[in-house]
Design a protein around this motif. Structure first.
Motif, PDB file in Angstrom:
ATOM      1  N   MET A  30       0.858  -1.171   0.000  1.00 57.75           N
ATOM      2  CA  MET A  30       0.000   0.000   0.000  1.00 57.75           C
ATOM      3  C   MET A  30       0.902   1.230   0.000  1.00 57.75           C
ATOM      4  SD  MET A  30      -3.128  -1.190   2.531  1.00 57.75           S
ATOM      5  CE  MET A  30      -2.402  -0.449   3.943  1.00 57.75           C
ATOM      6  N   ILE A  31       1.044   1.805  -1.201  1.00 57.01           N
ATOM      7  CA  ILE A  31       1.970   2.921  -1.354  1.00 57.01           C
ATOM      8  C   ILE A  31       1.372   4.059  -2.176  1.00 57.01           C
ATOM      9  CG2 ILE A  31       4.013   1.422  -1.224  1.00 57.01           C
ATOM     10  CD1 ILE A  31       4.261   1.973  -4.332  1.00 57.01           C
ATOM     11  N   VAL A  32       2.059   5.196  -2.116  1.00 59.21           N
ATOM     12  CA  VAL A  32       1.766   6.329  -2.986  1.00 59.21           C
ATOM     13  C   VAL A  32       2.646   6.173  -4.213  1.00 59.21           C
ATOM     14  CG1 VAL A  32       1.932   8.831  -3.262  1.00 59.21           C
ATOM     15  CG2 VAL A  32       1.158   7.857  -1.083  1.00 59.21           C
ATOM     16  N   GLU A  33       2.017   5.997  -5.368  1.00 52.28           N
ATOM     17  CA  GLU A  33       2.772   5.787  -6.597  1.00 52.28           C
ATOM     18  C   GLU A  33       3.110   7.093  -7.291  1.00 52.28           C
ATOM     19  OE1 GLU A  33       2.264   3.168 -10.588  1.00 52.28           O
ATOM     20  OE2 GLU A  33       2.133   2.206  -8.638  1.00 52.28           O
ATOM     21  N   ARG A  34       2.161   8.026  -7.292  1.00 56.52           N
ATOM     22  CA  ARG A  34       2.376   9.319  -7.956  1.00 56.52           C
ATOM     23  C   ARG A  34       1.740  10.408  -7.113  1.00 56.52           C
ATOM     24  NH1 ARG A  34       2.823   8.009 -13.576  1.00 56.52           N
ATOM     25  NH2 ARG A  34       3.248  10.163 -14.081  1.00 56.52           N
ATOM     26  N   ILE A  35       2.278  11.633  -7.243  1.00 54.72           N
ATOM     27  CA  ILE A  35       1.789  12.802  -6.507  1.00 54.72           C
ATOM     28  C   ILE A  35       1.611  13.949  -7.502  1.00 54.72           C
ATOM     29  CG2 ILE A  35       2.282  14.496  -4.710  1.00 54.72           C
ATOM     30  CD1 ILE A  35       4.148  12.400  -3.421  1.00 54.72           C
ATOM     31  N   PHE A  36       0.451  14.612  -7.428  1.00 53.58           N
ATOM     32  CA  PHE A  36       0.157  15.733  -8.320  1.00 53.58           C
ATOM     33  C   PHE A  36      -0.458  16.880  -7.524  1.00 53.58           C
ATOM     34  CE2 PHE A  36      -0.321  11.857 -10.847  1.00 53.58           C
ATOM     35  CZ  PHE A  36       0.501  12.132 -11.935  1.00 53.58           C
ATOM     36  N   ILE A  37      -0.161  18.105  -7.953  1.00 53.29           N
ATOM     37  CA  ILE A  37      -0.864  19.271  -7.424  1.00 53.29           C
ATOM     38  C   ILE A  37      -1.339  20.099  -8.610  1.00 53.29           C
ATOM     39  CG2 ILE A  37       0.447  19.330  -5.265  1.00 53.29           C
ATOM     40  CD1 ILE A  37       1.947  21.795  -6.400  1.00 53.29           C
ATOM     41  N   SER A  38      -2.343  20.920  -8.341  1.00 57.09           N
ATOM     42  CA  SER A  38      -2.857  21.842  -9.344  1.00 57.09           C
ATOM     43  C   SER A  38      -2.759  23.252  -8.768  1.00 57.09           C
ATOM     44  CB  SER A  38      -4.321  21.531  -9.672  1.00 57.09           C
ATOM     45  OG  SER A  38      -4.444  20.263 -10.241  1.00 57.09           O
ATOM     46  N   PRO A  39      -1.784  24.026  -9.207  1.00 47.88           N
ATOM     47  CA  PRO A  39      -1.623  25.358  -8.637  1.00 47.88           C
ATOM     48  C   PRO A  39      -2.781  26.306  -8.950  1.00 47.88           C
ATOM     49  CG  PRO A  39       0.229  24.803 -10.100  1.00 47.88           C
ATOM     50  CD  PRO A  39      -0.747  23.683 -10.152  1.00 47.88           C
ATOM     51  N   GLU A  40      -3.417  26.103 -10.096  1.00 47.36           N
ATOM     52  CA  GLU A  40      -4.549  26.939 -10.499  1.00 47.36           C
ATOM     53  C   GLU A  40      -5.582  26.083 -11.221  1.00 47.36           C
ATOM     54  OE1 GLU A  40      -3.492  30.451 -12.764  1.00 47.36           O
ATOM     55  OE2 GLU A  40      -1.470  30.366 -11.933  1.00 47.36           O
ATOM     56  N   ARG A  41      -6.804  26.546 -11.200  1.00 45.97           N
ATOM     57  CA  ARG A  41      -7.882  25.848 -11.895  1.00 45.97           C
ATOM     58  C   ARG A  41      -7.611  25.830 -13.398  1.00 45.97           C
ATOM     59  NH1 ARG A  41     -13.619  24.919 -11.093  1.00 45.97           N
ATOM     60  NH2 ARG A  41     -14.623  24.885 -13.128  1.00 45.97           N
ATOM     61  N   ARG A  44      -7.025  13.739 -12.184  1.00 49.78           N
ATOM     62  CA  ARG A  44      -6.676  15.001 -11.509  1.00 49.78           C
ATOM     63  C   ARG A  44      -6.763  14.893  -9.982  1.00 49.78           C
ATOM     64  NH1 ARG A  44      -5.525  19.166 -14.606  1.00 49.78           N
ATOM     65  NH2 ARG A  44      -6.038  20.659 -12.984  1.00 49.78           N
ATOM     66  N   ARG A  45      -6.564  13.699  -9.452  1.00 54.45           N
ATOM     67  CA  ARG A  45      -6.477  13.530  -8.002  1.00 54.45           C
ATOM     68  C   ARG A  45      -5.040  13.831  -7.567  1.00 54.45           C
ATOM     69  NH1 ARG A  45     -11.383  13.597  -9.053  1.00 54.45           N
ATOM     70  NH2 ARG A  45     -12.707  11.778  -8.832  1.00 54.45           N
ATOM     71  N   ASN A  46      -4.875  14.135  -6.269  1.00 50.52           N
ATOM     72  CA  ASN A  46      -3.539  14.476  -5.761  1.00 50.52           C
ATOM     73  C   ASN A  46      -2.617  13.280  -5.628  1.00 50.52           C
ATOM     74  OD1 ASN A  46      -5.425  16.560  -3.702  1.00 50.52           O
ATOM     75  ND2 ASN A  46      -4.066  17.381  -5.266  1.00 50.52           N
ATOM     76  N   LEU A  47      -3.118  12.206  -5.038  1.00 58.98           N
ATOM     77  CA  LEU A  47      -2.291  11.027  -4.822  1.00 58.98           C
ATOM     78  C   LEU A  47      -2.850   9.848  -5.594  1.00 58.98           C
ATOM     79  CD1 LEU A  47      -1.688  11.118  -0.946  1.00 58.98           C
ATOM     80  CD2 LEU A  47      -0.342  12.186  -2.768  1.00 58.98           C
ATOM     81  N   VAL A  48      -1.964   9.147  -6.289  1.00 58.79           N
ATOM     82  CA  VAL A  48      -2.330   7.904  -6.960  1.00 58.79           C
ATOM     83  C   VAL A  48      -1.705   6.794  -6.131  1.00 58.79           C
ATOM     84  CG1 VAL A  48      -2.205   6.550  -9.073  1.00 58.79           C
ATOM     85  CG2 VAL A  48      -2.361   9.059  -9.206  1.00 58.79           C
ATOM     86  N   THR A  49      -2.556   5.907  -5.622  1.00 56.76           N
ATOM     87  CA  THR A  49      -2.107   4.849  -4.713  1.00 56.76           C
ATOM     88  C   THR A  49      -2.054   3.506  -5.431  1.00 56.76           C
ATOM     89  OG1 THR A  49      -4.351   4.283  -3.982  1.00 56.76           O
ATOM     90  CG2 THR A  49      -3.214   6.050  -2.777  1.00 56.76           C
ATOM     91  N   ARG A  50      -1.378   2.562  -4.821  1.00 60.84           N
ATOM     92  CA  ARG A  50      -1.363   1.191  -5.342  1.00 60.84           C
ATOM     93  C   ARG A  50      -1.451   0.234  -4.159  1.00 60.84           C
ATOM     94  NH1 ARG A  50      -0.801  -0.909 -10.137  1.00 60.84           N
ATOM     95  NH2 ARG A  50       0.097   0.959 -11.071  1.00 60.84           N
ATOM     96  N   GLY A  51      -2.350  -0.766  -4.312  1.00 61.38           N
ATOM     97  CA  GLY A  51      -2.437  -1.826  -3.310  1.00 61.38           C
ATOM     98  C   GLY A  51      -3.348  -1.534  -2.136  1.00 61.38           C
TER      99      GLY A  51
END
Length: 152
Positions: free
Chosen positions: A1-12, A71-78
């Motif tokens: 159970m990990i965080v595979e990818r991380i994203f942020i959106s600075p502006e809409r 467009r979610r912040n964290l992409v998880t696996r497991g």
């Protein structure tokens, strides 16, 4: 159970930025994200989605796998994120509480539709698969590869 990818959106409406790590503040969310400090609704601090669901959607609809497409912040696996509604858990040094499912909206439907897949069909596909909204209970850092663990 990990965080595979991380994203942020600075502006809409702008392209998401992929990050190796992020800083979160209690009750505020992700530093640098467009929702930081907003409290329009519970669970606005952080959104998570399962990599496996994105990959399945892409495979079923002949799309190139793109883990940023929801467009979610964290992409998880497991981890089954639906099981974390109402549950406290940790990722890295951050303590979180799952608030509610992150159900698809018209924007997701429009963004993921194609000639052969209507926005309504996209929304139907993602119902109960769209991820999780979470509140930050205690802030800290989350890095790519961080473990997701149930809070004690």
């Amino acid at each position: 159970m990990i965080v595979e990818r991380i994203f942020i959106s600075p502006e809409r409406g702008v392209a998401q930025l992929e990050c190796e790590h992020i800083t979160l503040h209690s009750g505020m969310g992700i530093v640098g994200d467009r929702y930081f400090g907003k409290d329009t609704y519970p669970g606005q601090n952080l959104t998570l989605v399962e990599a496996e669901v994105i990959e399945q959607f892409c495979a079923e609809h002949a799309r190139t796998a793109d883990l940023s497409l929801t467009r979610r912040n964290l992409v998880t696996r497991g981890v089954r994120l639906n099981d974390l509604v109402g549950v406290e858990f940790t990722i890295g040094t951050v303590r979180l509480r799952g608030v509610e499912l992150c159900e698809p909206c018209v924007l997701v439907g429009n963004n993921l539709s194609s000639v052969s897949l209507t926005p309504a069909a996209v929304i139907k596909y993602w119902v109960h698969r769209g991820g999780l909204r979470a509140d930050v209970i205690s802030g800290g850092e989350i890095a790519r590869g961080a473990r997701i663990e149930m809070a004690i």
